[in-house]
Design a protein around this motif. Structure first.
Motif, PDB file in Angstrom:
ATOM      1  N   ILE A   1       0.849  -1.201   0.000  1.00 23.57           N
ATOM      2  CA  ILE A   1       0.000   0.000   0.000  1.00 23.57           C
ATOM      3  C   ILE A   1       0.886   1.254   0.000  1.00 23.57           C
ATOM      4  O   ILE A   1       0.580   2.247  -0.661  1.00 23.57           O
ATOM      5  N   HIS A   2       1.985   1.185   0.716  1.00 26.68           N
ATOM      6  CA  HIS A   2       2.891   2.335   0.776  1.00 26.68           C
ATOM      7  C   HIS A   2       3.486   2.681  -0.583  1.00 26.68           C
ATOM      8  O   HIS A   2       3.962   3.794  -0.793  1.00 26.68           O
ATOM      9  N   LYS A   3       3.494   1.701  -1.496  1.00 27.96           N
ATOM     10  CA  LYS A   3       4.053   1.954  -2.832  1.00 27.96           C
ATOM     11  C   LYS A   3       3.043   2.607  -3.771  1.00 27.96           C
ATOM     12  O   LYS A   3       3.381   3.006  -4.869  1.00 27.96           O
ATOM     13  N   LEU A   4       1.767   2.653  -3.332  1.00 26.44           N
ATOM     14  CA  LEU A   4       0.735   3.195  -4.218  1.00 26.44           C
ATOM     15  C   LEU A   4       0.859   4.705  -4.362  1.00 26.44           C
ATOM     16  O   LEU A   4       1.377   5.400  -3.470  1.00 26.44           O
ATOM     17  N   GLN A   5       0.375   5.194  -5.506  1.00 29.27           N
ATOM     18  CA  GLN A   5       0.433   6.618  -5.823  1.00 29.27           C
ATOM     19  C   GLN A   5      -0.981   7.168  -5.972  1.00 29.27           C
ATOM     20  O   GLN A   5      -1.920   6.403  -6.203  1.00 29.27           O
ATOM     21  N   PRO A   6      -1.136   8.484  -5.877  1.00 34.22           N
ATOM     22  CA  PRO A   6      -2.453   9.060  -6.151  1.00 34.22           C
ATOM     23  C   PRO A   6      -2.956   8.575  -7.508  1.00 34.22           C
ATOM     24  O   PRO A   6      -2.165   8.508  -8.465  1.00 34.22           O
ATOM     25  N   GLY A   7      -4.236   8.226  -7.580  1.00 36.14           N
ATOM     26  CA  GLY A   7      -4.792   7.686  -8.817  1.00 36.14           C
ATOM     27  C   GLY A   7      -4.933   6.183  -8.783  1.00 36.14           C
ATOM     28  O   GLY A   7      -5.788   5.620  -9.452  1.00 36.14           O
ATOM     29  N   ASP A   8      -4.116   5.508  -7.960  1.00 40.46           N
ATOM     30  CA  ASP A   8      -4.231   4.051  -7.821  1.00 40.46           C
ATOM     31  C   ASP A   8      -5.485   3.697  -7.020  1.00 40.46           C
ATOM     32  O   ASP A   8      -6.017   4.538  -6.293  1.00 40.46           O
ATOM     33  N   CYS A   9      -5.910   2.424  -7.172  1.00 43.44           N
ATOM     34  CA  CYS A   9      -7.129   1.992  -6.468  1.00 43.44           C
ATOM     35  C   CYS A   9      -6.859   0.870  -5.476  1.00 43.44           C
ATOM     36  O   CYS A   9      -5.940   0.074  -5.658  1.00 43.44           O
ATOM     37  N   VAL A  10      -7.691   0.826  -4.457  1.00 43.20           N
ATOM     38  CA  VAL A  10      -7.686  -0.310  -3.521  1.00 43.20           C
ATOM     39  C   VAL A  10      -9.142  -0.749  -3.338  1.00 43.20           C
ATOM     40  O   VAL A  10     -10.071  -0.019  -3.690  1.00 43.20           O
ATOM     41  N   GLY A  11      -9.328  -1.950  -2.795  1.00 43.88           N
ATOM     42  CA  GLY A  11     -10.662  -2.432  -2.455  1.00 43.88           C
ATOM     43  C   GLY A  11     -10.939  -2.120  -0.993  1.00 43.88           C
ATOM     44  O   GLY A  11     -10.047  -2.252  -0.153  1.00 43.88           O
ATOM     45  N   ILE A  12     -12.157  -1.678  -0.704  1.00 41.34           N
ATOM     46  CA  ILE A  12     -12.516  -1.329   0.682  1.00 41.34           C
ATOM     47  C   ILE A  12     -13.824  -2.018   1.033  1.00 41.34           C
ATOM     48  O   ILE A  12     -14.759  -2.070   0.232  1.00 41.34           O
ATOM     49  N   ARG A  13     -13.897  -2.601   2.247  1.00 44.63           N
ATOM     50  CA  ARG A  13     -15.203  -3.006   2.774  1.00 44.63           C
ATOM     51  C   ARG A  13     -15.287  -2.581   4.231  1.00 44.63           C
ATOM     52  O   ARG A  13     -14.281  -2.435   4.911  1.00 44.63           O
ATOM     53  N   GLY A  14     -16.482  -2.372   4.686  1.00 41.54           N
ATOM     54  CA  GLY A  14     -16.692  -1.864   6.034  1.00 41.54           C
ATOM     55  C   GLY A  14     -17.734  -0.765   5.992  1.00 41.54           C
ATOM     56  O   GLY A  14     -18.469  -0.677   5.015  1.00 41.54           O
ATOM     57  N   PRO A  15     -17.827   0.099   6.977  1.00 42.58           N
ATOM     58  CA  PRO A  15     -16.995   0.131   8.175  1.00 42.58           C
ATOM     59  C   PRO A  15     -17.417  -0.961   9.159  1.00 42.58           C
ATOM     60  O   PRO A  15     -18.552  -1.395   9.139  1.00 42.58           O
TER      61      PRO A  15
END
Lengths: 347, 284
Positions: B87-101
Motif C-alpha cells: 500500500i505504501h508503494k501506491l500513488q495518487p490515482g491508484d485503487c484499492v478495495g474497501i469493505r466496512g466500516p
C-alpha cells in the motif's frame, strides 16, 4: 411436534426416497476404526450405529477450502464465486452435531450473514438420528443431548424401526409426500422410545451440568494443570479440525500463473497454530503453546448466549482424535474439582 | 465489486492524496468510485475498514478522518507487513478495495454535552484523530476538549504538524493540545508519558468522557492516573487491536477475553469500556 413411525422394512425405501431430494451424504465405515460422512452410492453402506465421524458435518456448510472471489489484478476487480451449491441431504447427524450447526448459524448468520454459508445451509436437508454414548461423550453435561429444532427429521431408534420427529416445514413436506412408508406411532412404540431414552441416559459416564465451569476456568487461570497439559500438546490442530463448532478460517489471495488473475480462497484455520494470532510486525497475541492451549478451553467453555449453551457440545471428538492423548473432559473435571459429581457405577 | 448482499464484497476506492507523516506512516485520502456508495457510506469514529490489494491480501485499518465529510475518508497506515508495504508503494490515482466500516466505534452520542479527553500513545492517535476531528466539526455538541498525543520521539508524533497548526483555532475553541515525547533529548516541548499530562487537561473530571488508544501495556497505568484525577470509570473507553481476517465476527482470529466474556473484537469492539477491560483477563 409431529411424530410418525418408520418400520424396519421401509428403512431402505426411506433412504431411497430422501435421496430424491438431493445428493445423499451419510456416515459410512471408511476404515477399521473410523467413520465419516460420505456421498451415498450404495444404500447398504449407510451406517446407523456409529459414535463419531472423522470430520464434522460443518464441512458441508463451511468447506475446508473454497473459493470466495476471482480477482483481476489489472482492474482491481473482485468477482464473487459461489461455486456449485445444489440441494443435498445430510443423513445421520447426532443431537450434538445439530446443536453445533445451530451454534454455527448464530455466528455465520449474525448481523453480517455469510452468503456462502447461508446458501449451503439452505440447500441442505438435515436428518438426525438417535445415538448411544461412548466413554468420550458428555453432551448431557452440556445439555445438548436432545434437540427440538435445527433438523428436518429426527429418527429415534425402536426395536422394529424408528420413531420420527418432524422438525421443520420441509420435514412436513417430505413426510407428506411419502406417507405410504410411514405409520402412526403406537403405544408400544412410545414405551420403547422411553426405554431407549432411559437406557441412553444411564450410559453417560457423568451426570450434572458444566454451566458453572466458565467461572471456575477464569478463576483457575494459574493452575499448574495448564503447564502440564499444554506441554503434551503437539499443536497439530486435530482438536479444532474435528470440533463441530470450531469455525476459524483464514483467507488468502492466490494469484494465477499468468500474474493477472487469481482467486481469493478461504480455508479452515486453527487457534492451535502459531500463525493464528500473529500480526504484521511479529507480535503474536497467543505467543506460547500454553496461550493457545488455554485459548481453546476458554473459547469452548464460553457461553453462546443466543442458544444458552457453551460453544462445546460435548461430542468428545477433540479427545478421541488427539494424537497426544490429551483428555479434554478429564481436564475440565480436574479444573472443576468434581465436587458433588456422581460417576455412574462408582457408587 | 458489485453484489452488495455479500458481506465480503469490496468497493473500489481511488487514492487521491498520499502524504508521509513519519518514516513509517503514510496518510491516504480515498474516495469511493461508485457514486451511490460515496453518497450513502458513513461511519462512526473508532470504526475500521478492511483494505484489500488483489493478489496481496487484506488488512484492517482504523479510519482517522471525521465522518462529516461524505464520500471521502482518510487512512493512516503504518508499514509493517506484506500488504501495508505494498500500500505504501501506491500513488495518487491508484485503487484499492474497501469493505466496512466495521466495529462498534466510540459512543459519540454519550460523549455529547461532556468534556472530551483523548489520550493517544504512538499509533493510537489514528482512531482518536477521527474522534477529535468529529468533535471539532460538531464543536457546539461538546464541552472542553483535550488531546494528549504522545510518542517516543518528536518525529514519531503522528499528526504533529496538523495539531501544531491548529493552535489558533484551539485557543478560540477551548481545545487544549498536548504533545509529549518519552525518549527524545532533542525535543523542545513536553516530555514524559501521556498519563503524566492528564493533570494539565482542560477537562472537568466530573463531566468528561475519555477515549484512550495506545499499546495495551500502557492501559493500566493510564486508568490509574485517570481515576486518581477523579475521572468516572464508567466514561473511560479504550480501543483494542487484534489480527482480523473477516471484520464480521466469523474468522475467529480476533476472539479475545475469557470464558464469561468471550468477544469478537471486530464486532463486539474494538471499543470497550473500562469495566469490561478490568473484569476480563486476556482483553489487554
Amino acid at each position: 411436534m409431529r411424530y410418525l413411525k418408520l418400520g424396519s422394512r421401509n428403512i431402505d425405501e426411506f433412504l431411497g426416497r430422501i435421496s430424491n431430494y438431493g445428493d445423499l451424504y451419510a456416515p459410512q465405515k471408511i476404515s477399521e476404526k473410523f467413520y465419516d460422512y460420505r456421498k451415498v452410492e450404495d444404500i447398504s453402506q449407510v451406517e446407523f450405529n456409529y459414535n463419531r465421524t472423522i470430520t464434522p458435518a460443518k464441512k458441508y456448510f463451511i468447506p475446508p477450502k473454497h473459493e470466495m472471489f476471482e480477482f483481476d489484478m489489472e482492474t482491481g476487480e473482485y468477482t464473487e464465486t459461489m461455486g456449485d451449491v445444489k440441494p443435498f441431504v445430510l443423513f445421520g447427524l447426532h443431537a450434538c452435531s445439530i446443536v453445533a450447526l445451530r451454534i454455527l448459524d448464530g455466528v455465520y448468520l449474525n448481523e453480517y450473514p455469510d452468503k456462502y454459508y447461508a446458501a449451503r445451509r439452505k440447500a441442505g436437508i438435515i436428518i438426525g438420528i438417535s445415538c448411544l454414548p461412548d466413554e468420550y461423550c458428555f453432551c448431557n453435561l452440556r445439555r445438548t443431548d436432545f434437540v427440538d429444532i435445527g433438523f428436518d427429521l429426527f429418527l429415534h431408534e425402536l426395536p422394529d424401526g424408528y420413531l420420527i420427529r418432524v422438525g421443520s416445514e420441509r420435514g412436513h413436506e417430505i413426510v407428506d409426500e411419502n406417507m405410504d412408508i410411514f405409520e402412526e406411532v403406537s403405544n408400544d412404540d412410545i414405551e420403547n422410545f422411553k426405554k431407549f431414552e432411559k437406557k441412553r441416559h444411564e450410559m453417560f459416564k457423568y451426570e450434572g451440568s458444566f454451566d458453572n465451569l466458565r467461572y471456575i476456568l477464569e478463576l483457575t487461570e494459574n493452575s499448574p494443570l495448564w503447564d502440564e497439559e499444554s506441554e503434551k500438546c503437539l499443536g497439530c490442530g486435530n482438536c479444532t479440525m474435528t470440533c463441530p463448532t470450531c469455525r476459524c478460517y483464514d483467507v488468502q489471495d492466490l494469484p494465477d500463473i499468468d500474474g493477472k488473475h487469481g482467486k481469493r480462497i478461504r480455508f479452515w484455520d486453527s487457534c492451535q497454530f502459531r500463525s493464528h494470532g500473529l500480526v504484521a510486525g511479529g507480535h503474536n497475541f497467543r505467543e506460547t503453546k500454553k496461550d493457545r492451549f488455554i485459548n481453546r478451553y476458554v473459547c469452548k467453555n464460553a457461553y453462546f448466549y443466543p442458544l444458552g449453551t457453551s460453544y462445546c457440545v460435548g461430542c468428545g471428538n477433540c479427545t478421541y482424535f488427539c494424537p497426544a492423548g490429551i483428555d479434554f473432559l478429564k481436564n475440565l473435571i480436574k479444573i472443576r474439582d468434581v465436587v458433588g459429581e456422581v460417576a455412574h457405577g462408582e457408587q | 465489486m458489485e453484489s452488495s448482499d455479500n458481506v465480503y464484497s469490496l468497493y473500489k476506492c481511488r487514492l487521491l492524496r498520499v502524504y508521509s507523516l513519519t518514516d513509517e506512516e503514510k496518510l491516504f485520502l480515498l474516495r469511493f468510485e461508485d457514486s451511490d456508495i460515496a453518497e450513502s457510506w458513513s461511519f462512526i469514529p473508532g470504526q475500521f475498514v478492511q483494505v484489500a490489494l488483489p493478489g496481496v491480501g487484506e488488512v484492517p485499518i482504523s479510519i482517522c478522518s471525521s465522518p462529516m465529510r461524505r464520500g471521502f475518508f482518510e487512512l493512516c497506515i503504518k508499514k509493517v507487513g506484506k500488504v501495508t508495504s505494498m500500500i505504501h508503494k501506491l500513488q495518487p490515482g491508484d485503487c484499492v478495495g474497501i469493505r466496512g466500516p466495521y466495529g462498534n466505534g466510540f459512543p459519540m452520542d454519550e460523549f455529547e454535552h461532556s468534556d472530551i479527553l483523548l489520550i493517544a500513545a504512538g499509533i493510537g492517535m489514528v482512531p482518536l484523530r477521527s474522534v477529535f476531528m468529529y468533535a471539532v466539526d460538531n464543536r457546539w455538541k461538546f464541552g472542553n476538549i483535550t488531546v494528549i498525543n504522545s510518542a517516543r520521539y518528536g518525529d514519531k508524533l503522528l499528526f504533529r504538524k496538523e495539531l501544531e497548526a491548529m493552535r489558533d483555532i484551539a485557543e478560540a475553541e477551548n481545545i487544549k493540545i498536548i504533545q509529549t515525547v518519552t525518549r527524545d533529548p532533542e525535543w523542545p516541548g513536553r516530555v514524559g508519558r501521556a498519563q503524566e499530562h492528564i493533570k494539565d487537561a482542560n477537562t472537568d473530571p466530573k463531566n468528561s468522557c475519555v477515549a484512550v488508544c495506545g499499546p495495551p501495556q500502557a492501559y493500566r497505568s493510564i486508568f490509574e492516573k485517570l481515576i486518581e484525577a477523579g475521572y468516572d470509570p464508567n466514561k473511560i473507553y479504550v480501543t483494542l487491536e487484534r489480527r482480523m481476517k473477516c471484520g464480521v465476527g466469523k474468522c475467529g482470529h480476533c476472539i479475545a477475553g475469557s470464558s464469561t466474556f468471550l468477544k469478537y473484537i471486530c464486532i463486539d469492539g474494538p471499543v470497550f469500556g473500562y469495566y469490561d477491560i478490568i473484569s476480563t483477563p486476556g482483553l489487554i
